[in-house]
Motif scaffolding. Structure first.
Motif, mmCIF file in Angstrom:
data_model
loop_
_atom_site.group_PDB
_atom_site.id
_atom_site.type_symbol
_atom_site.label_atom_id
_atom_site.label_comp_id
_atom_site.label_asym_id
_atom_site.label_seq_id
_atom_site.Cartn_x
_atom_site.Cartn_y
_atom_site.Cartn_z
ATOM 1 N N ASP A 31 0.705 -1.372 -0.150
ATOM 2 C CA ASP A 31 0.024 0.098 -0.103
ATOM 3 C C ASP A 31 0.820 1.169 0.052
ATOM 4 O O ASP A 31 0.500 2.337 -0.460
ATOM 5 C CB ASP A 31 -1.030 -0.048 1.158
ATOM 6 N N ASP A 32 1.763 1.253 0.352
ATOM 7 C CA ASP A 32 3.006 2.422 0.539
ATOM 8 C C ASP A 32 4.205 2.550 -0.428
ATOM 9 O O ASP A 32 5.153 2.854 -0.333
ATOM 10 C CB ASP A 32 3.694 2.541 2.044
ATOM 11 N N ILE A 33 3.671 1.945 -1.584
ATOM 12 C CA ILE A 33 4.680 1.580 -2.676
ATOM 13 C C ILE A 33 5.137 3.086 -3.092
ATOM 14 O O ILE A 33 4.533 4.073 -3.147
ATOM 15 C CB ILE A 33 3.926 1.250 -4.014
ATOM 16 N N VAL A 34 6.346 3.063 -3.460
ATOM 17 C CA VAL A 34 7.156 4.361 -4.202
ATOM 18 C C VAL A 34 7.746 3.800 -5.439
ATOM 19 O O VAL A 34 8.301 2.870 -5.453
ATOM 20 C CB VAL A 34 8.550 4.624 -3.178
ATOM 21 N N MET A 35 7.271 4.621 -6.242
ATOM 22 C CA MET A 35 7.673 4.503 -7.772
ATOM 23 C C MET A 35 8.363 5.740 -8.343
ATOM 24 O O MET A 35 7.853 6.570 -8.470
ATOM 25 C CB MET A 35 6.708 3.890 -8.607
ATOM 26 N N PHE A 36 9.769 5.677 -8.759
ATOM 27 C CA PHE A 36 10.249 6.605 -9.705
ATOM 28 C C PHE A 36 10.245 6.150 -11.149
ATOM 29 O O PHE A 36 10.685 5.004 -11.560
ATOM 30 C CB PHE A 36 11.665 6.629 -9.284
ATOM 31 N N ASP A 37 9.372 6.672 -11.976
ATOM 32 C CA ASP A 37 9.017 6.445 -13.371
ATOM 33 C C ASP A 37 9.977 7.151 -14.275
ATOM 34 O O ASP A 37 10.429 8.298 -14.099
ATOM 35 C CB ASP A 37 7.555 6.543 -13.438
ATOM 36 N N ARG A 75 3.943 8.113 -4.482
ATOM 37 C CA ARG A 75 3.836 7.281 -3.375
ATOM 38 C C ARG A 75 2.507 6.908 -2.944
ATOM 39 O O ARG A 75 1.466 7.752 -2.996
ATOM 40 C CB ARG A 75 4.439 8.030 -2.044
ATOM 41 N N GLY A 76 2.286 5.569 -2.561
ATOM 42 C CA GLY A 76 1.241 4.929 -2.021
ATOM 43 C C GLY A 76 0.468 4.274 -3.587
ATOM 44 O O GLY A 76 0.500 4.681 -4.799
ATOM 45 N N ILE A 77 -0.395 3.209 -2.987
ATOM 46 C CA ILE A 77 -0.936 2.527 -4.155
ATOM 47 C C ILE A 77 -1.908 3.174 -5.273
ATOM 48 O O ILE A 77 -2.008 3.006 -6.077
ATOM 49 C CB ILE A 77 -1.688 0.976 -3.438
ATOM 50 N N ASP A 78 -2.818 4.309 -4.498
ATOM 51 C CA ASP A 78 -3.551 4.960 -5.275
ATOM 52 C C ASP A 78 -3.019 5.975 -6.349
ATOM 53 O O ASP A 78 -3.369 5.777 -7.572
ATOM 54 C CB ASP A 78 -4.553 5.708 -4.376
ATOM 55 N N ALA A 79 -1.680 6.351 -5.987
ATOM 56 C CA ALA A 79 -0.858 7.258 -6.832
ATOM 57 C C ALA A 79 -0.326 6.295 -8.156
ATOM 58 O O ALA A 79 -0.305 6.628 -9.265
ATOM 59 C CB ALA A 79 0.106 7.911 -6.240
#
Length: 132
Positions: A33-39, A48-52
């Motif tokens: 749920d607290d995933i951080v992604m750099f794309d 930051r976060g599964i919704d984003a």
């Protein structure tokens, strides 16, 4: 190959297949749920976060439906007891790009946490090299 390495490799392969098929539920599966992604595209500070994270995928799927591919080329996994990471190279391009730059690869790094007995993606980073 250890059980953890095999489990993580299969997880990444399922995720890549879901991305290629435009399967949002499959893309989100196995992410914290607290995933951080750099794309590759903005925002520079990542999401930051599964919704984003969820919100980033529909535009990519739209682009991909125009004939782009998303396929794992190579993958390496290092796993400990509670954390692990994977690094991979993927073919991620449209047909024109693959014709003019067949060696271009998307670089992918994933960080995993073992939670409730299963591996989950907690960090995801995508990048391309810059070509002059």
């Amino acid at each position: 190959m250890s059980n953890d390495t095999a489990e993580i490799t299969a997880l990444v392969e399922r995720w890549a297949r879901a991305v290629h098929e435009g399967d949002l539920a499959g893309v989100l599966a196995d992410h914290t749920d607290d995933i951080v992604m750099f794309d590759v595209p903005p925002p520079e500070q990542g999401v930051r976060g599964i919704d984003a994270y969820r919100a980033t995928w529909p535009p990519f799927f739209d682009w991909q439906r125009q004939g782009a591919c998303f396929e794992i080329d190579t993958i390496e996994v290092t796993a400990g007891d509670r954390v692990a990471f994977a690094q991979a190279l993927l073919r991620c391009a449209d047909a024109d790009t693959l014709r003019t730059d067949p060696d271009q690869r998307l670089r992918l790094t994933l960080g995993f946490r073992r939670e409730e007995g299963r591996w989950q993606v907690a960090h995801e980073h995508h990048s391309f090299t810059l070509h002059p």
